[in-house]
Design a protein around this motif. Sequence first.
Motif, short mmCIF file in Angstrom:
data_model
loop_
_atom_site.label_atom_id
_atom_site.label_comp_id
_atom_site.label_asym_id
_atom_site.label_seq_id
_atom_site.Cartn_x
_atom_site.Cartn_y
_atom_site.Cartn_z
N GLU A 20 -1.81 -58.51 -22.82
CA GLU A 20 -1.52 -58.42 -21.39
C GLU A 20 -2.48 -59.29 -20.59
OE1 GLU A 20 -0.90 -54.62 -19.53
OE2 GLU A 20 -0.07 -53.79 -21.39
N ILE A 21 -3.76 -59.28 -20.98
CA ILE A 21 -4.76 -60.11 -20.29
C ILE A 21 -4.40 -61.58 -20.43
CG2 ILE A 21 -7.16 -60.89 -20.35
CD1 ILE A 21 -7.90 -57.96 -21.12
N ARG A 22 -4.05 -61.99 -21.65
CA ARG A 22 -3.68 -63.40 -21.87
C ARG A 22 -2.47 -63.80 -21.03
NH1 ARG A 22 -6.22 -65.61 -26.53
NH2 ARG A 22 -7.29 -63.99 -27.72
N GLY A 23 -1.46 -62.93 -20.99
CA GLY A 23 -0.27 -63.22 -20.18
C GLY A 23 -0.59 -63.32 -18.71
N LEU A 24 -1.45 -62.44 -18.23
CA LEU A 24 -1.83 -62.47 -16.83
C LEU A 24 -2.61 -63.73 -16.49
CD1 LEU A 24 -1.66 -60.73 -14.26
CD2 LEU A 24 -3.85 -59.72 -14.91
N VAL A 25 -3.50 -64.15 -17.38
CA VAL A 25 -4.27 -65.38 -17.16
C VAL A 25 -3.33 -66.58 -17.14
CG1 VAL A 25 -5.98 -66.93 -18.18
CG2 VAL A 25 -6.44 -64.47 -18.05
N GLU A 26 -2.39 -66.63 -18.07
CA GLU A 26 -1.43 -67.74 -18.11
C GLU A 26 -0.59 -67.79 -16.84
OE1 GLU A 26 0.82 -67.29 -21.70
OE2 GLU A 26 -0.90 -67.81 -22.97
N ALA A 27 -0.34 -66.63 -16.23
CA ALA A 27 0.46 -66.56 -15.00
C ALA A 27 -0.39 -66.80 -13.75
CB ALA A 27 1.15 -65.20 -14.91
N GLY A 28 -1.68 -67.08 -13.93
CA GLY A 28 -2.54 -67.36 -12.79
C GLY A 28 -3.17 -66.13 -12.16
N GLY A 29 -3.22 -65.04 -12.90
CA GLY A 29 -3.76 -63.81 -12.35
C GLY A 29 -5.23 -63.58 -12.62
N LEU A 30 -5.94 -64.59 -13.08
CA LEU A 30 -7.37 -64.45 -13.36
C LEU A 30 -8.10 -64.06 -12.08
CD1 LEU A 30 -9.56 -64.82 -15.53
CD2 LEU A 30 -9.81 -67.17 -14.73
N GLY A 31 -8.87 -62.99 -12.14
CA GLY A 31 -9.63 -62.54 -10.98
C GLY A 31 -8.89 -61.52 -10.13
N SER A 32 -7.64 -61.24 -10.44
CA SER A 32 -6.88 -60.26 -9.66
C SER A 32 -7.37 -58.85 -10.00
CB SER A 32 -5.38 -60.37 -9.98
OG SER A 32 -5.15 -59.97 -11.32
N ASP A 33 -7.01 -57.90 -9.15
CA ASP A 33 -7.36 -56.50 -9.42
C ASP A 33 -6.79 -56.04 -10.75
OD1 ASP A 33 -8.79 -56.31 -7.07
OD2 ASP A 33 -7.18 -55.31 -5.96
N GLU A 34 -5.56 -56.45 -11.04
CA GLU A 34 -4.93 -56.06 -12.31
C GLU A 34 -5.73 -56.59 -13.49
OE1 GLU A 34 -0.68 -56.35 -14.73
OE2 GLU A 34 -0.90 -57.42 -12.84
N TYR A 35 -6.19 -57.84 -13.39
CA TYR A 35 -7.00 -58.45 -14.45
C TYR A 35 -8.27 -57.64 -14.68
CZ TYR A 35 -10.06 -61.85 -16.74
OH TYR A 35 -10.93 -62.48 -17.60
N LEU A 36 -8.95 -57.30 -13.59
CA LEU A 36 -10.20 -56.54 -13.70
C LEU A 36 -9.96 -55.16 -14.30
CD1 LEU A 36 -11.85 -57.57 -10.32
CD2 LEU A 36 -12.32 -58.48 -12.61
N GLU A 37 -8.87 -54.51 -13.91
CA GLU A 37 -8.54 -53.20 -14.48
C GLU A 37 -8.25 -53.31 -15.97
OE1 GLU A 37 -5.34 -51.61 -12.13
OE2 GLU A 37 -6.58 -51.58 -10.33
N LEU A 38 -7.56 -54.37 -16.37
CA LEU A 38 -7.27 -54.58 -17.79
C LEU A 38 -8.55 -54.83 -18.59
CD1 LEU A 38 -4.01 -56.71 -17.64
CD2 LEU A 38 -4.24 -54.39 -18.58
#
Length: 59
Positions: A20-38
């Motif tokens: 999930e973290i890798r998918g979020l990073v690929e989608a540009g979500g690095l640094g988002s609240d969701e990323y930090l929670e993951l």
Amino acid sequence: MPVTPASSGSVRPAAVINDEIRGLVEAGGLGSDEYLELLVEWEAAVRSEGLRSDVTEAA
């Protein structure tokens, strides 16, 4: 208040959270609240699975 994973019993496998973290990073979500929670959830999973040698894999 710090972000913590839900304490509803079992922790999801670190590999699942890592995907999930890798998918979020690929989608540009690095640094988002969701990323930090993951990341917090992933750390808890790693601790519960005793995967200390694999800690850098999700980085």
